[in-house]
Design a protein around this motif. Structure first.
Motif, PDB file in Angstrom:
ATOM      1  N   SER A   1      61.701   6.585-105.359  1.00  0.00           N
ATOM      2  CA  SER A   1      60.664   6.601-106.385  1.00  0.00           C
ATOM      3  C   SER A   1      60.701   5.345-107.255  1.00  0.00           C
ATOM      4  CB  SER A   1      60.834   7.831-107.283  1.00  0.00           C
ATOM      5  OG  SER A   1      62.112   7.822-107.906  1.00  0.00           O
ATOM      6  N   ASP A   2      61.562   4.386-106.888  1.00  0.00           N
ATOM      7  CA  ASP A   2      61.730   3.201-107.716  1.00  0.00           C
ATOM      8  C   ASP A   2      61.287   1.915-107.016  1.00  0.00           C
ATOM      9  OD1 ASP A   2      63.748   3.316-105.862  1.00  0.00           O
ATOM     10  OD2 ASP A   2      65.334   2.692-107.237  1.00  0.00           O
ATOM     11  N   GLY A   3      60.444   2.066-105.988  1.00  0.00           N
ATOM     12  CA  GLY A   3      59.939   0.885-105.308  1.00  0.00           C
ATOM     13  C   GLY A   3      59.490   1.206-103.898  1.00  0.00           C
ATOM     14  N   PRO A   4      58.796   0.277-103.257  1.00  0.00           N
ATOM     15  CA  PRO A   4      58.297   0.502-101.899  1.00  0.00           C
ATOM     16  C   PRO A   4      59.391   0.350-100.843  1.00  0.00           C
ATOM     17  CG  PRO A   4      57.703  -1.689-102.639  1.00  0.00           C
ATOM     18  CD  PRO A   4      58.355  -1.010-103.811  1.00  0.00           C
TER      19      PRO A   4
ATOM     20  N   ILE B   1      55.008   3.321 -98.537  1.00  0.00           N
ATOM     21  CA  ILE B   1      55.824   3.100 -97.341  1.00  0.00           C
ATOM     22  C   ILE B   1      55.035   2.224 -96.371  1.00  0.00           C
ATOM     23  CG2 ILE B   1      57.032   4.166 -95.403  1.00  0.00           C
ATOM     24  CD1 ILE B   1      57.202   6.735 -97.070  1.00  0.00           C
ATOM     25  N   TYR B   2      55.591   1.077 -96.032  1.00  0.00           N
ATOM     26  CA  TYR B   2      54.987   0.186 -95.047  1.00  0.00           C
ATOM     27  C   TYR B   2      55.688   0.408 -93.706  1.00  0.00           C
ATOM     28  CZ  TYR B   2      53.437  -2.298 -99.255  1.00  0.00           C
ATOM     29  OH  TYR B   2      52.899  -2.626-100.463  1.00  0.00           O
TER      30      TYR B   2
ATOM     31  N   PRO C   1      61.299  -8.670-104.257  1.00  0.00           N
ATOM     32  CA  PRO C   1      61.970  -7.826-105.253  1.00  0.00           C
ATOM     33  C   PRO C   1      61.563  -6.354-105.130  1.00  0.00           C
ATOM     34  CG  PRO C   1      61.140  -9.831-106.282  1.00  0.00           C
ATOM     35  CD  PRO C   1      60.579  -9.800-104.884  1.00  0.00           C
ATOM     36  N   ASN C   2      62.554  -5.470-105.267  1.00  0.00           N
ATOM     37  CA  ASN C   2      62.379  -4.008-105.291  1.00  0.00           C
ATOM     38  C   ASN C   2      61.995  -3.404-103.944  1.00  0.00           C
ATOM     39  OD1 ASN C   2      62.891  -4.049-108.092  1.00  0.00           O
ATOM     40  ND2 ASN C   2      60.725  -4.443-108.509  1.00  0.00           N
ATOM     41  N   LEU C   3      61.815  -4.219-102.921  1.00  0.00           N
ATOM     42  CA  LEU C   3      61.469  -3.690-101.600  1.00  0.00           C
ATOM     43  C   LEU C   3      62.743  -3.402-100.815  1.00  0.00           C
ATOM     44  CD1 LEU C   3      59.272  -3.097 -99.415  1.00  0.00           C
ATOM     45  CD2 LEU C   3      59.538  -5.489 -98.691  1.00  0.00           C
ATOM     46  N   VAL C   4      62.843  -2.193-100.283  1.00  0.00           N
ATOM     47  CA  VAL C   4      63.942  -1.818 -99.391  1.00  0.00           C
ATOM     48  C   VAL C   4      63.439  -1.909 -97.962  1.00  0.00           C
ATOM     49  CG1 VAL C   4      65.318   0.132 -98.563  1.00  0.00           C
ATOM     50  CG2 VAL C   4      65.273  -0.418-100.990  1.00  0.00           C
ATOM     51  N   VAL C   5      64.135  -2.688 -97.149  1.00  0.00           N
ATOM     52  CA  VAL C   5      63.768  -2.902 -95.749  1.00  0.00           C
ATOM     53  C   VAL C   5      64.752  -2.137 -94.867  1.00  0.00           C
ATOM     54  CG1 VAL C   5      63.415  -4.627 -93.943  1.00  0.00           C
ATOM     55  CG2 VAL C   5      62.889  -5.185 -96.337  1.00  0.00           C
TER      56      VAL C   5
END
Length: 211
Positions: free
Chosen positions: A56-59, A2-3, A32-36
């Motif tokens: 659990s499938d990406g940052p 988590i950023y 790719p794969n990052l949720v903002v």
């Protein structure tokens, strides 16, 4: 992972343009794969943490303001738990919507004020809070069409950042209110006024879409 990003826009104007990353949101959204997620108040921030912890499938990147934003009174608004869908109808129109305002972060508060003005002027207006484009895009077509009905073409997206992220959601006939340049050093109230991110501007540009 988590950023957590702060200084999400021109909103902390006194820190100067080096701390006003108008390019950060669209840049993060193409990873790719990052949720903002850019929440609009403390309640949405709680829900954003909940989403981030469960993923659990990406940052996940939480993009937070340094402004002193009020907590939205949810009595007449949709529950913040709908943030998990990425975008949701925060405040609906008094009848079939003639316009839709889409916003994230601190600009959600401007959109709500603009909605009140448009409604009082006879234009039924819906406000959609869309803290996460990625989560919203992952929803079924039926849900996305429920939030953004294809027949309502008068749409305005409001975000104090470079506007590239939003053209998909406003369509060919909609409008995007953002910034295609860096900020400046001044209190955020003056910057929003100087750069046209105001309730008056939202109301005017929404009405202009129908002219």
């Amino acid at each position: 992972v988590i950023y957590v990003f702060t200084h999400d826009s021109i909103g902390l104007g006194e820190d100067g343009p080096t701390h006003q990353p108008v390019e950060m949101l669209p840049a993060l959204r193409v990873v790719p794969n990052l949720v903002v997620i850019r929440p609009s108040d403390a309640t949405e921030t709680v829900e954003a943490w909940r989403v981030a912890i469960k993923r659990s499938d990406g940052p996940t990147a939480l993009v937070l303001t340094r402004q002193n934003l009020p907590v939205l009174d949810r009595t007449a608004l949709a529950p913040a738990s709908l943030l998990a869908k990425g975008g949701y109808v925060l405040a609906d129109a008094s009848k079939k919507p003639a316009a839709i305002l889409i916003a994230t972060g601190s600009e959600v508060h401007l959109a709500l004020e603009a909605r009140d003005r448009l409604e009082s002027g006879g234009m039924p207006t819906r406000v959609v809070s869309m803290p996460s484009i990625e989560l919203f895009a992952a929803q079924p077509d039926e849900y996305r069409d429920e939030v953004l009905p294809p027949g309502v073409w008068r749409r305005v997206a409001i975000e104090a950042a470079q506007p590239l992220s939003w053209y998909r959601w406003v369509g060919d006939r909609g409008d995007v209110m953002g910034l295609d340049h860096f900020g400046a050093s001044a209190p955020y109230e003056r910057l929003y006024q100087e750069f046209g991110l105001t309730v008056d501007a939202i109301v005017r540009r929404t009405k202009e879409l129908g002219s």
